[in-house]
Design an enzyme around this catalytic site. Structure first.
Site, PDB file in Angstrom:
ATOM      1  N   CYS A   1       0.859  -1.184   0.000  1.00 60.76           N
ATOM      2  CA  CYS A   1       0.000   0.000   0.000  1.00 60.76           C
ATOM      3  C   CYS A   1       0.891   1.228   0.000  1.00 60.76           C
ATOM      4  O   CYS A   1       2.045   1.161   0.403  1.00 60.76           O
ATOM      5  CB  CYS A   1      -0.877   0.052   1.250  1.00 60.76           C
ATOM      6  SG  CYS A   1      -2.052  -1.308   1.368  1.00 60.76           S
TER       7      CYS A   1
ATOM      8  N   GLY B   1      -0.219   0.140  -4.921  1.00 60.24           N
ATOM      9  CA  GLY B   1      -1.528  -0.492  -4.769  1.00 60.24           C
ATOM     10  C   GLY B   1      -2.499   0.063  -5.777  1.00 60.24           C
ATOM     11  O   GLY B   1      -2.608   1.285  -5.921  1.00 60.24           O
TER      12      GLY B   1
ATOM     13  N   ASN C   1      -0.036   0.956   5.976  1.00 63.63           N
ATOM     14  CA  ASN C   1       0.774   0.169   5.048  1.00 63.63           C
ATOM     15  C   ASN C   1       1.497  -0.895   5.869  1.00 63.63           C
ATOM     16  O   ASN C   1       2.201  -0.573   6.806  1.00 63.63           O
ATOM     17  CB  ASN C   1       1.782   1.079   4.333  1.00 63.63           C
ATOM     18  CG  ASN C   1       2.790   0.317   3.478  1.00 63.63           C
ATOM     19  OD1 ASN C   1       3.916   0.739   3.298  1.00 63.63           O
ATOM     20  ND2 ASN C   1       2.394  -0.816   2.939  1.00 63.63           N
ATOM     21  N   GLY C   2       1.302  -2.162   5.482  1.00 65.69           N
ATOM     22  CA  GLY C   2       1.938  -3.266   6.213  1.00 65.69           C
ATOM     23  C   GLY C   2       0.911  -4.328   6.542  1.00 65.69           C
ATOM     24  O   GLY C   2      -0.226  -4.278   6.074  1.00 65.69           O
TER      25      GLY C   2
ATOM     26  N   CYS D   1      12.419  -3.971   5.154  1.00 66.24           N
ATOM     27  CA  CYS D   1      12.133  -4.920   4.062  1.00 66.24           C
ATOM     28  C   CYS D   1      13.100  -4.697   2.903  1.00 66.24           C
ATOM     29  O   CYS D   1      13.007  -3.698   2.189  1.00 66.24           O
ATOM     30  CB  CYS D   1      10.697  -4.736   3.589  1.00 66.24           C
ATOM     31  SG  CYS D   1      10.329  -5.686   2.115  1.00 66.24           S
TER      32      CYS D   1
ATOM     33  N   TYR E   1      12.532  -4.621  -5.569  1.00 69.09           N
ATOM     34  CA  TYR E   1      11.440  -4.570  -6.528  1.00 69.09           C
ATOM     35  C   TYR E   1      10.392  -3.496  -6.249  1.00 69.09           C
ATOM     36  O   TYR E   1       9.945  -2.803  -7.148  1.00 69.09           O
ATOM     37  CB  TYR E   1      10.735  -5.939  -6.569  1.00 69.09           C
ATOM     38  CG  TYR E   1       9.458  -5.949  -7.378  1.00 69.09           C
ATOM     39  CD1 TYR E   1       9.493  -5.983  -8.769  1.00 69.09           C
ATOM     40  CD2 TYR E   1       8.214  -5.877  -6.743  1.00 69.09           C
ATOM     41  CE1 TYR E   1       8.327  -5.965  -9.509  1.00 69.09           C
ATOM     42  CE2 TYR E   1       7.043  -5.862  -7.491  1.00 69.09           C
ATOM     43  CZ  TYR E   1       7.102  -5.904  -8.873  1.00 69.09           C
ATOM     44  OH  TYR E   1       5.950  -5.872  -9.597  1.00 69.09           O
TER      45      TYR E   1
ATOM     46  N   SER F   1      10.685  -4.856 -14.415  1.00 69.14           N
ATOM     47  CA  SER F   1      11.375  -5.096 -13.146  1.00 69.14           C
ATOM     48  C   SER F   1      12.863  -5.409 -13.320  1.00 69.14           C
ATOM     49  O   SER F   1      13.653  -5.171 -12.415  1.00 69.14           O
ATOM     50  CB  SER F   1      10.684  -6.220 -12.380  1.00 69.14           C
ATOM     51  OG  SER F   1      10.560  -7.362 -13.195  1.00 69.14           O
TER      52      SER F   1
ATOM     53  N   CYS G   1       5.955 -13.884   2.329  1.00 70.50           N
ATOM     54  CA  CYS G   1       6.037 -12.714   3.209  1.00 70.50           C
ATOM     55  C   CYS G   1       4.761 -12.603   4.025  1.00 70.50           C
ATOM     56  O   CYS G   1       3.666 -12.781   3.494  1.00 70.50           O
ATOM     57  CB  CYS G   1       6.205 -11.450   2.369  1.00 70.50           C
ATOM     58  SG  CYS G   1       6.202  -9.947   3.371  1.00 70.50           S
TER      59      CYS G   1
HETATM   60  S1  SF4 Z   1       9.673 -11.375   3.976  1.00 69.31           S
HETATM   61 FE1  SF4 Z   1       8.433  -9.598   3.404  1.00 69.31          FE
HETATM   62  S2  SF4 Z   1       9.194  -7.949   4.699  1.00 69.31           S
HETATM   63 FE2  SF4 Z   1      10.741  -9.556   4.709  1.00 69.31          FE
HETATM   64  S3  SF4 Z   1      12.131  -9.011   3.009  1.00 69.31           S
HETATM   65 FE3  SF4 Z   1      10.656 -10.429   2.182  1.00 69.31          FE
HETATM   66  S4  SF4 Z   1       9.071  -9.101   1.303  1.00 69.31           S
HETATM   67 FE4  SF4 Z   1      10.252  -7.853   2.731  1.00 69.31          FE
END
Ligand code: SF4
Length: 470
Positions: A2, A28, A104-105, A238, A244, A285, A384
């Site tokens: 987000c 997003g 966000n998260g 992160c 990316y 990408s 993740c």
């Molecule tokens: S697990 Fe999630 S928070 Fe951790 S590096 Fe990978 S994408 Fe980022």
């Protein structure tokens, strides 16, 4: 996944926020929304769709006042529907009046908190994990909003950057691990908060600094008050934001993303060299890393694959399976560049492997003599849980296949991934300040809700299987 943006003390707050959300659209695309406040009231508008579709001049006129927050959403917890679009607003939140929130998260204990709150009589309006924060806030008996927020946030776990808007103030908070980015900028006498600094560039604001992990900033008028509110034993920024997710023109965690991506390609070229005629990115990408790879190796760069940018999220695969429309509608090879060439194909990840396999085939069918695949990060082995949408562990090809097996599956002549130390070097980090769980399976914070989340169930199953083997 987000984007969040907020501004205080600006005569054109809703228009500034509108522009800020344009800059954060890549974070997003499912829904977007905005709240504004004029000292007395909070006004809100949100809907499914892109920023360009959701806000008309008429809507922006109704979003009155000098303060505003906005959100672009991609769902990683809760369904993709209008009920889960943000901002989330509570009309009467204890003694704090109306409070609007964007997040966000991902909270990793939202399900158990929700369960507890529902048993206490709370009625939820959405399935979003973010609503838990508002319910906890509403129940707080603290005397002011800052104290109530600290009390609330000590109960939640996971990744969160939050912006809250009241009738007269803007509050920004970043979780103590610092998973997601949040930055402070300034335009004349107005403070601005945004997930990425590309939003500051668009409105002409100057980047000042990051909101520190665990920091809470309260902005009222032209004053900013800062409190170190939350503490954690370690940082977990992160690393995927640099690989990316963030825009290359943004400063994230204090470093320009483009610099990191260029380094990813350069270090990949040092670690995984190959004799070839051209370096071809899988757009978009793979572009920045491919340029880095090309410059480091001296192999010429070529746009051998062209991406159609207008496919959007509504593309529906035709029923006929005669051709791979899914990839072909997005990418088309440039035969003249590829015919008879030894090609190094650069991308930032291989997820399931199916798309990479189709692309390798496509490049070979366009006349390439050899196709060597190089990936600008380590193999993605784990999902993740902190706010980036990844498939389940079982769907990730690298969770169950060696690099050599992946190379065979995608039918590449050779394959190479960037190493984890190489990745950490590329982002100029000390290893322990980043979350690298999707590459290592080592999660920086323990899981609480492992029973009802499907992704979490997969992981739990794997952990259980692993413990049986031990
Ligand atoms: S697990 Fe999630 S928070 Fe951790 S590096 Fe990978 S994408 Fe980022």
């Amino acid at each position: 996944m987000c984007g969040i943006f907020g501004i205080a003390n600006h005569a054109d707050a809703s228009n500034m926020t509108h522009l800020g959300l344009y800059a954060l659209q890549h974070r997003g695309q499912e829904s977007t929304g905005m709240s504004s406040s004029d000292g007395d009231q909070v006004f809100t508008h949100k809907a499914m769709g892109y920023v360009a579709e959701v806000f008309s001049e008429e809507v922006l006129r109704r979003l009155k006042g000098m303060n505003a927050i906005g959100h672009t959403r991609y769902s990683t917890a809760g369904d993709s529907n209008e009920g889960n679009a943000q901002p989330l607003v509570v009309k009467s939140c204890g003694t704090f009046g109306t409070v609007s929130l964007v997040h966000n998260g991902n909270l990793i204990n939202a399900l158990s908190l929700r369960d507890r709150l529902e048993k206490q009589g709370a009625i939820f309006q959405s399935t979003s994990d973010s609503e838990v924060i508002l319910h906890l806030l509403a129940r707080s008996e603290a005397g002011n909003l800052m104290d109530a927020l600290v009390e609330t946030l000590l109960q939640v776990q996971g990744a969160f950057c939050l912006l809250l808007l009241t009738a007269d103030s803007l509050i920004g908070i970043r979780d103590a691990n610092g998973f997601r980015p949040l930055n402070i900028g300034k335009i004349n006498g107005s403070y601005v908060l945004a997930s990425e600094t590309c939003a500051f560039d668009l409105i002409g604001a100057t980047y000042i600094r990051e909101v520190e992990p665990g920091e809470m900033v309260l902005i009222r008028g032209d004053e900013l008050k800062s409190v170190k509110a939350l503490h954690a034993p370690r940082l977990a920024k992160c690393i995927f934001e640099h690989v990316y997710f963030s825009r290359p023109d943004s400063v994230v965690f204090g470093r320009t993303v483009q610099t990191s991506r260029d380094q990813l390609g350069r270090i990949l070229a040092q670690e995984s060299p190959v004799d070839a005629d051209i370096v071809v990115p899988i757009p978009d990408s793979g572009v920045a890393a491919a340029i880095g790879y090309s410059q480091e190796s001296g192999i010429p760069f070529a746009f051998g694959l062209i991406r159609n940018h207008y496919v959007g999220r509504t593309f529906i695969e035709p029923k006929t399976k005669i051709r791979n429309f899914g990839v072909k509608v997005k990418l088309n090879p440039v035969r003249e560049l590829l015919t008879g060439k030894w090609v190094v194909l650069i991308d930032d990840s291989i997820v399931r492997g199916t798309t990479s396999r189709k692309i390798v085939k496509m490049v070979r069918a366009a006349g390439a003599k050899e196709v060597h695949v190089r990936i600008s990060c380590p193999p993605t082995v784990s999902p993740c849980f902190y706010g980036i949408d990844t498939p389940t562990k079982k769907e990730l090809i690298a969770s169950s296949h060696t690099v050599e097996e992946i190379g065979k599956y995608i039918e590449a002549d050779s394959i190479g991934y960037l190493s984890l130390p190489g990745l950490i070097r590329a982002v100029a980090g000390k290893g322990n300040e980043f979350c690298t769980a999707c590459y290592t399976g080592q999660y920086p914070i323990d899981f609480v809700d492992m029973t009802t989340d499907v992704k979490a169930q997969n992981l739990q199953l794997d952990l259980w299987e692993a413990s049986l083997k031990d």
